[in-house]
Structures are given as structure tokens and as C-alpha cells.
Scaffold this motif. Structure first.
Motif, mmCIF file in Angstrom:
data_model
loop_
_atom_site.group_PDB
_atom_site.id
_atom_site.type_symbol
_atom_site.label_atom_id
_atom_site.label_comp_id
_atom_site.label_asym_id
_atom_site.label_seq_id
_atom_site.Cartn_x
_atom_site.Cartn_y
_atom_site.Cartn_z
ATOM 1 N N LEU A 231 0.833 -1.156 -0.135
ATOM 2 C CA LEU A 231 0.131 -0.088 0.022
ATOM 3 C C LEU A 231 0.966 1.256 -0.077
ATOM 4 O O LEU A 231 0.602 2.265 -0.632
ATOM 5 C CB LEU A 231 -0.866 0.076 1.346
ATOM 6 C CG LEU A 231 -1.807 1.237 1.247
ATOM 7 C CD1 LEU A 231 -2.746 1.295 0.075
ATOM 8 C CD2 LEU A 231 -2.785 1.218 2.723
ATOM 9 N N ALA A 232 1.995 1.266 0.648
ATOM 10 C CA ALA A 232 2.660 2.179 0.858
ATOM 11 C C ALA A 232 3.494 2.619 -0.515
ATOM 12 O O ALA A 232 3.781 3.715 -1.179
ATOM 13 C CB ALA A 232 3.910 2.146 1.843
ATOM 14 N N LEU A 233 3.970 1.479 -1.172
ATOM 15 C CA LEU A 233 4.474 1.451 -2.307
ATOM 16 C C LEU A 233 3.597 1.962 -3.505
ATOM 17 O O LEU A 233 4.044 3.103 -4.365
ATOM 18 C CB LEU A 233 4.968 0.258 -2.813
ATOM 19 C CG LEU A 233 5.656 -0.030 -4.251
ATOM 20 C CD1 LEU A 233 6.795 0.810 -4.459
ATOM 21 C CD2 LEU A 233 5.771 -1.390 -4.823
ATOM 22 N N VAL B 69 6.053 4.144 -15.523
ATOM 23 C CA VAL B 69 6.799 3.945 -14.769
ATOM 24 C C VAL B 69 6.321 3.610 -13.337
ATOM 25 O O VAL B 69 6.778 2.479 -12.730
ATOM 26 C CB VAL B 69 8.037 4.937 -14.679
ATOM 27 C CG1 VAL B 69 9.115 4.752 -13.585
ATOM 28 C CG2 VAL B 69 8.775 5.143 -16.094
ATOM 29 N N THR B 70 5.195 4.318 -12.991
ATOM 30 C CA THR B 70 4.355 3.761 -11.701
ATOM 31 C C THR B 70 3.579 2.600 -11.742
ATOM 32 O O THR B 70 3.817 1.780 -10.891
ATOM 33 C CB THR B 70 3.558 4.845 -11.378
ATOM 34 O OG1 THR B 70 4.363 6.247 -11.306
ATOM 35 C CG2 THR B 70 2.861 4.794 -10.124
ATOM 36 N N PHE B 71 3.090 2.234 -12.941
ATOM 37 C CA PHE B 71 2.123 1.132 -12.974
ATOM 38 C C PHE B 71 3.006 -0.293 -12.843
ATOM 39 O O PHE B 71 2.674 -1.153 -12.293
ATOM 40 C CB PHE B 71 1.477 1.069 -14.342
ATOM 41 C CG PHE B 71 0.683 -0.038 -14.482
ATOM 42 C CD1 PHE B 71 -0.536 -0.239 -14.016
ATOM 43 C CD2 PHE B 71 0.877 -0.970 -15.678
ATOM 44 C CE1 PHE B 71 -1.468 -1.620 -13.945
ATOM 45 C CE2 PHE B 71 0.397 -2.305 -15.869
ATOM 46 C CZ PHE B 71 -0.914 -2.368 -14.982
ATOM 47 N N LEU B 72 4.190 -0.169 -13.493
ATOM 48 C CA LEU B 72 5.013 -1.438 -13.672
ATOM 49 C C LEU B 72 5.350 -2.038 -12.420
ATOM 50 O O LEU B 72 5.043 -3.227 -12.100
ATOM 51 C CB LEU B 72 6.171 -1.409 -14.643
ATOM 52 C CG LEU B 72 5.743 -1.220 -16.117
ATOM 53 C CD1 LEU B 72 6.903 -1.019 -16.925
ATOM 54 C CD2 LEU B 72 4.910 -2.208 -16.690
ATOM 55 N N PRO B 73 6.139 -1.407 -11.558
ATOM 56 C CA PRO B 73 6.667 -1.918 -10.359
ATOM 57 C C PRO B 73 5.428 -2.270 -9.459
ATOM 58 O O PRO B 73 5.459 -3.286 -8.548
ATOM 59 C CB PRO B 73 7.551 -0.823 -9.616
ATOM 60 C CG PRO B 73 6.879 0.272 -10.334
ATOM 61 C CD PRO B 73 6.401 0.179 -11.870
ATOM 62 N N VAL B 74 4.339 -1.318 -9.258
ATOM 63 C CA VAL B 74 3.405 -1.418 -8.099
ATOM 64 C C VAL B 74 2.445 -2.790 -8.734
ATOM 65 O O VAL B 74 1.952 -3.577 -7.916
ATOM 66 C CB VAL B 74 2.478 -0.324 -8.384
ATOM 67 C CG1 VAL B 74 0.996 -0.666 -7.478
ATOM 68 C CG2 VAL B 74 3.240 0.671 -7.662
#
Length: 300
Positions: A128-130, A151-156
């Protein structure tokens, strides 16, 4: 009759034992009621009542109760000479039953040993923090909104998928599509047990009257491609089964400038046993003289 009663009883107990084992490790969402068993009504009323009392009244483990019943059944059949099996072979039966109970206990450990709850809560909070801090940090570094979104979507997304996969692997004995097919396991066990009850299961294999027993005749006939259900005789070999004789071309042998191709079967059957050629005589040694037969008139 005693052998058939023993076999039918053992088959029903084994099917019920396998179902009870699957019900013990299956998830408690209604999956246990779909397992089929082979004619449980074929057991006597006393056995069924005892199984009911052990589970409902005494809270015994039903798998252990049925396993003990099978051991008692086998031991009594051995004492009554229904089973005429050597003790070393019969001991393997008890070892197989005990090994099945050990594997059931190992599967039960997987079901009952859950992932630690504090660890699972910590993973959820960190994901959730990520998901909250990653877009803020990425937008402060990148000016393009589309690139920042990617870039935000891929790691999450990757982290959430790994967590969901771990949740699926934690309990593999449920009703989800990714779980083990427990119903198929029970069906396979029932089909294997029904094999013991089929009329031709105790057939004694033998050879036919037209069987070739000579080794040379078998080699001369070659190898035959056929299915097991087809009957092949000397008179109807070509009518009932179109068989192909397996022959493989032998290497070419050059003799006096001429090439001769033959098959391995013809070479093995037609050529005599090879012997080493006689050693040529040395030019310095005279040729050996033929043996002289003694004159019978001079023999006393």
C-alpha cells in the motif's frame, strides 16, 4: 468366493479411505462433497455404523480407522489362507499403506500451517505504501505524464501480482482454477480399483497354438507392427491385420567391382557363422604335404 469377498471389501474400503483423505486436506468450502466412492452401500451395516460412530461420537480420524480396518482384513485373510502370499511380499503391502498415511500427514501440514499473520500484514502495508509513494516520486522526476504513469504502473502491478500468486500457492487444495484437481485424483483412484473387479483382471497370459517357437522362424518372419486387440494367425495375417515387416537396409558390400545390397535379416539368416580365413603360407616355407594313409595290407 472368499477371494471375491475379500477383493470387493478391500476395493470399497480403499476408495472410501482415499476419499476421506482428500476431504481431510480439501478446503472447507464445500469441495469435499463432490468426491465419489465405489458402492459404499456394499459394506455391511455393522461396518458403516462403526465408521459413523468413530467420526461423530468418538471424533476419531476416519482415515486412520479405515486404514486399521484394511490391515485387519488383510491379516485375517492371511490367517484363513485366503491370501497365499509370501511374508516378504505381504510386508510391502503394509509398508505402502503406512507410506500413504505419512504422505497424508505431510499434505495436512501444508494445509494447516498458514503464512504468519504479522508477516502477511506487513507485506500488505508495504504494498500500500509503495502504491501511494511511487507516483509522487516519479512525477517529481519525470515531466511526461504518460511516461510517469507507465513507470509507476509496472513496479506496483508486479508487486501486487507476486503477492496474489503467493496467496494462491499457500493453499493448493481448494476449488480455484489454480488449485490441484482433487476430484480427478479420486476418479483416477476409482478407475484403478475397478480394474481389480473386472472379469478379465486375473487372466493368465499364454501363447496361441500357431505360435512360432523356433528362433530362426521368428527371425525369418521379421518384426510386426500391430495393435494388441488384433488377432493375427498364419491364414488371416494379411486379411485381418496389414502388418509391415520391419527391415533395415544393410550397408553395401563391394565384391569384384559389383555392389550387393541386402537386409540385416537376410544376412543373419543366410550367411553361415563367419570363421577367420586361413593364414597364408610363408614363401620360404614349403607347402604342407597331405597326410599319407597307411596301407591296410601292411598293418598287423
Amino acid at each position: 468366493r472368499e477371494v471375491m469377498e475379500f477383493r470387493h471389501t478391500l476395493v470399497r474400503l480403499m476408495s472410501l479411505c482415499h476419499r476421506s483423505a482428500l476431504e481431510e486436506i480439501a478446503d472447507s468450502d464445500g469441495a469435499s462433497g463432490s468426491f465419489e466412492v465405489i458402492d459404499i452401500g456394499g459394506l455391511d451395516a455393522e461396518t458403516l455404523a462403526y465408521l459413523h460412530d468413530c467420526e461423530m461420537t468418538h471424533k476419531f480420524n476416519r482415515v486412520e480407522v479405515i486404514l486399521h480396518m484394511m490391515q485387519v482384513l488383510i491379516t485375517c485373510a492371511l490367517d484363513e489362507s485366503t491370501l497365499r502370499v509370501a511374508p516378504p511380499i505381504l510386508s510391502r503391502v503394509y509398508q505402502t499403506l503406512s507410506r500413504g498415511l505419512v504422505n497424508l500427514l505431510n499434505a495436512t501440514k501444508i494445509k494447516n500451517t498458514r503464512f504468519p499473520f504479522p508477516y502477511a500484514q506487513l507485506v500488505t502495508v508495504l504494498i500500500l505504501a509503495l502504491a501511494l509513494w511511487t507516483p509522487l516520486l516519479v512525477t517529481s522526476l519525470l515531466k511526461s505524464y504518460w511516461m510517469a504513469a507507465g513507470v509507476t504502473f509496472l513496479p506496483v502491478f508486479g508487486t501486487v501480482c507476486l503477492n496474489l500468486i503467493a496467496i494462491q500457492l499457500e493453499m493448493p487444495f481448494g476449488n480455484d482454477l489454480n488449485d490441484l484437481p482433487l476430484e480427478s485424483f479420486q476418479d483416477d483412484m476409482n478407475r484403478g480399483l475397478l480394474l481389480l473387479l473386472s472379469p478379465g483382471s486375473d487372466i493368465r497370459p499364454t501363447i496361441s497354438l500357431s505360435c512360432k517357437l523356433d528362433f530362426d522362424d521368428i527371425c525369418a518372419g521379421g518384426f510386426v507392427r500391430m495393435s494388441v486387440g488384433e488377432s493375427v494367425t498364419d491364414d488371416s495375417r494379411d486379411a485381418k491385420c496389414q502388418c509391415d515387416v520391419v527391415t533395415s537396409a544393410a550397408p553395401e558390400w563391394t565384391v569384384a567391382g559389383e555392389s550387393k545390397a541386402t537386409t540385416e535379416t537376410q544376412m543373419l539368416l543366410s550367411s553361415p557363422t563367419p570363421h577367420p580365413p586361413p593364414a597364408p603360407a610363408s614363401p620360404s616355407e614349403p607347402p604342407a604335404e597331405p597326410p599319407v594313409e597307411p596301407d591296410s595290407s601292411k598293418v598287423i
